[in-house]
Scaffold this motif. Structure first.
Motif, PDB file in Angstrom:
ATOM      1  N   ARG A 117     -10.099   6.310  -0.994  1.00  0.00           N
ATOM      2  CA  ARG A 117      -9.764   6.788   0.350  1.00  0.00           C
ATOM      3  C   ARG A 117     -10.234   8.224   0.553  1.00  0.00           C
ATOM      4  O   ARG A 117     -10.698   8.589   1.637  1.00  0.00           O
TER       5      ARG A 117
ATOM      6  N   GLY B 246      -0.154   8.376  -1.922  1.00  0.00           N
ATOM      7  CA  GLY B 246      -0.975   7.175  -2.037  1.00  0.00           C
ATOM      8  C   GLY B 246      -2.445   7.358  -1.742  1.00  0.00           C
ATOM      9  O   GLY B 246      -3.196   6.383  -1.699  1.00  0.00           O
TER      10      GLY B 246
ATOM     11  N   MET C 135      -1.960  12.783  -3.097  1.00  0.00           N
ATOM     12  CA  MET C 135      -2.117  11.744  -4.113  1.00  0.00           C
ATOM     13  C   MET C 135      -0.776  11.047  -4.353  1.00  0.00           C
ATOM     14  O   MET C 135      -0.726   9.831  -4.527  1.00  0.00           O
TER      15      MET C 135
ATOM     16  N   ASP D 109      -5.771   7.644  -2.795  1.00  0.00           N
ATOM     17  CA  ASP D 109      -6.526   7.458  -4.031  1.00  0.00           C
ATOM     18  C   ASP D 109      -7.958   7.965  -3.854  1.00  0.00           C
ATOM     19  O   ASP D 109      -8.349   8.414  -2.780  1.00  0.00           O
ATOM     20  N   SER D 110      -8.721   7.907  -4.927  1.00  0.00           N
ATOM     21  CA  SER D 110     -10.072   8.463  -4.898  1.00  0.00           C
ATOM     22  C   SER D 110     -10.982   7.739  -3.907  1.00  0.00           C
ATOM     23  O   SER D 110     -11.849   8.372  -3.290  1.00  0.00           O
TER      24      SER D 110
END
Length: 78
Positions: A41, A36, A33, A38-39
């Protein structure tokens, strides 16, 4: 069709591709996280891996400890 193996190298390569990074830039214990991931991805990776492997491992399982090492243990039981 041959079984898809989600070994550490494959996980790292898929994660790096999702992040637009080189696989060697994603360490085993890096917080994904923080790098980079994120939810959105992560959900994309979950769906990809489920489709390829039939795995029941989901978003919550991976979000609990977002590292290559932890995910490798989940997928490979080691």
């Amino acid at each position: 069709m041959a079984a898809v193996i989600l070994d550490r190298d494959r996980l790292r390569a898929d994660i790096a591709a999702a992040l637009g990074e080189a696989p060697e830039d994603v360490g085993d214990d890096d917080d994904l996280m923080d790098l980079g991931l994120d939810s959105i991805r992560l959900m994309s990776l979950v769906e990809q891996w489920r489709a390829e492997t039939g795995s029941e491992i989901g978003f919550v399982d991976l979000a609990e400890e977002p590292t290559v090492a932890a995910w490798s243990r989940l997928f490979n039981g080691a």
